[in-house]
Design a protein around this motif. Structure first.
Motif, short mmCIF file in Angstrom:
data_model
loop_
_atom_site.label_atom_id
_atom_site.label_comp_id
_atom_site.label_asym_id
_atom_site.label_seq_id
_atom_site.Cartn_x
_atom_site.Cartn_y
_atom_site.Cartn_z
N THR A 13 22.92 79.73 77.94
CA THR A 13 22.94 80.40 76.65
C THR A 13 24.31 81.06 76.50
OG1 THR A 13 22.02 82.45 77.56
CG2 THR A 13 20.45 80.83 76.69
N HIS A 55 21.30 75.22 75.90
CA HIS A 55 21.96 73.99 75.46
C HIS A 55 22.87 73.48 76.58
CE1 HIS A 55 24.23 77.53 74.11
NE2 HIS A 55 25.35 76.82 74.20
N ARG A 56 23.22 72.21 76.50
CA ARG A 56 24.05 71.58 77.53
C ARG A 56 24.90 70.48 76.90
NH1 ARG A 56 19.54 67.86 80.81
NH2 ARG A 56 19.29 66.28 79.15
N PHE A 61 19.77 77.50 66.46
CA PHE A 61 20.95 76.67 66.13
C PHE A 61 20.87 76.23 64.68
CE2 PHE A 61 21.78 76.34 70.57
CZ PHE A 61 23.04 75.75 70.74
N ASN A 120 25.25 78.98 66.72
CA ASN A 120 24.05 79.32 67.49
C ASN A 120 24.00 80.80 67.82
OD1 ASN A 120 26.09 78.02 69.53
ND2 ASN A 120 24.85 79.41 70.77
N LEU A 169 26.35 67.19 72.73
CA LEU A 169 25.65 68.48 72.78
C LEU A 169 24.15 68.27 72.59
CD1 LEU A 169 25.70 71.61 72.81
CD2 LEU A 169 26.09 71.51 70.33
N GLU A 170 23.36 68.93 73.44
CA GLU A 170 21.90 68.85 73.35
C GLU A 170 21.32 70.26 73.41
OE1 GLU A 170 21.31 64.57 75.68
OE2 GLU A 170 20.99 66.45 76.75
N VAL A 171 20.23 70.47 72.67
CA VAL A 171 19.58 71.79 72.56
C VAL A 171 18.13 71.65 73.01
CG1 VAL A 171 19.04 73.68 71.00
CG2 VAL A 171 21.09 72.31 70.59
N LYS A 172 17.66 72.59 73.82
CA LYS A 172 16.33 72.49 74.42
C LYS A 172 15.27 73.17 73.56
CE LYS A 172 14.15 72.88 78.97
NZ LYS A 172 14.34 73.41 80.36
N TRP A 222 15.18 67.77 75.13
CA TRP A 222 16.58 67.98 74.76
C TRP A 222 16.85 67.27 73.44
CZ3 TRP A 222 19.44 71.60 76.86
CH2 TRP A 222 19.12 72.06 78.14
N THR A 241 19.16 79.98 72.48
CA THR A 241 18.54 78.75 72.98
C THR A 241 19.41 78.05 74.02
OG1 THR A 241 17.58 78.48 70.77
CG2 THR A 241 17.45 76.60 72.24
#
Length: 331
Positions: A213, A270-271, A47, A252, A230-233, A239, A268
């Motif tokens: 993804t 994400h949620r 990202f 991303n 928005l969160e990325v792991k 997160w 990656t």
């Protein structure tokens, strides 16, 4: 492979928007610096924020404004454009009709795809054949979105050329193999605020979009400036928030670019969890390979990993159709 990153890098891509000289691009210091940053971000986070992209802030805001205006309508008006198999999976989905990993998401959306004419890709394209369902309200929706799509396509093409320089040493290597005639997807999304979680497993999720993804090459996300959702792991399972930065896109890596890079770049997880108490809008543009492209790891990426090919080839259109036909509650 994603690392234990704690933040998402910001990259000014303006040097990539200049007219390139194919013979001397790799020696251009400003381009080389951007290419290096893209390479590091795709390896480490998957990202990055994009600035210097050339789309004026007021126009990015206008795109979100007309999206919000559409979603502000009564439900019966929005359902006039309802997504179904008969519409080629184009159109409006109400809250909880989009599904991620088997759980309905707390979002509503409209899906648009590059139009596929009858017989264009044979059986492969049949599921997504047909025209987009453009809302008549707001009245300028179609005109503005089509202009926006063209701009996002140009930006994404230039970012991919930078990535192609990083992976293969040539700006046109990826384009010449799989994206001379790129497919695109546009998804306008509205997220109501999530209720407080009660810790129970509910059939109706309070998560705006579950962990996933993206399917293609690159995503450009235009999100509200004042709502964190928005969160990325990262590799440790944490997160990491993708806090909005005014005037930027979030970009991303998608599944197809991960395959091309032989796993060097990360698609990656994400949620989205909208706990802001406010309705959130975003517009996601997905830059894809040619619809019928057979995507395989680049030879140079296989060589750089000791000759080990980590992924088998994948047909992009088949991959997309499989995802699309399993992503919605159909009534």
């Amino acid at each position: 492979m994603a690392t234990e990153f704690k933040s998402i890098p910001l990259i000014d891509i303006s040097p990539l928007l200049q007219k390139w000289d194919e013979l001397h691009e790799s020696q251009n210091e400003s381009i080389a610096e951007v290419v290096k940053k893209l390479d590091e971000a795709c390896k480490n986070e998957g990202f990055f924020y994009v600035t210097g992209h050339g789309i004026p802030l007021p126009f990015m805001e206008e795109i979100r404004r007309i999206t919000r205006k559409y979603f502000d309508q009564p439900s019966e008006d929005k359902l006039n454009f309802k997504l179904s198999a008969s519409t080629g999976y184009r159109g409006y989905q109400a809250i909880h009709e989009n599904i991620t990993t088997g759980i309905p998401d707390m979002q509503e959306a409209i899906d648009f795809y590059r139009e596929i004419k009858e017989g264009m890709y044979g059986d492969l394209g049949e599921v997504l054949q047909g025209p987009n369902l453009w809302p008549s309200f707001p009245p300028d929706f179609k005109q503005l979105m089509e202009f926006y799509i063209n701009q996002c396509t140009d930006i994404s093409r230039n970012i991919l050329r930078g990535i192609s320089l990083a992976l293969a040493g040539s700006a046109k290597e990826i384009e010449s193999k799989i994206s001379k005639d790129p497919f695109w997807v546009l998804r306008t999304i509205g997220y109501p605020p999530s209720p407080s979680s009660d810790g129970q497993d509910n059939a109706r999720s309070t998560i705006g979009c579950g962990a996933h993804t993206d399917y293609g090459l690159l995503t450009l996300l235009n999100q509200d400036d004042d709502i964190l959702a928005l969160e990325v792991k990262n590799k440790s399972g944490e997160w990491i928030p993708a806090s909005p930065i005014k005037g930027t896109f979030i970009c991303n890596v998608g599944d197809m670019l991960k395959i091309l890079s032989n796993g060097l770049y990360e698609s990656t997880l994400h949620r989205v969890i909208n706990s802001s108490g406010k309705y959130r809008v975003c517009v996601a543009y997905f830059y894809e390979p040619n619809f019928d492209a057979e995507v395989e790891p680049l030879d140079v990426c296989v060589q750089n990993m000791g000759g080990i090919k980590k992924f088998e080839g994948a047909c992009y259109g088949k991959h997309l159709v499989n995802k699309v036909t399993n992503n919605f509650v159909m009534e």
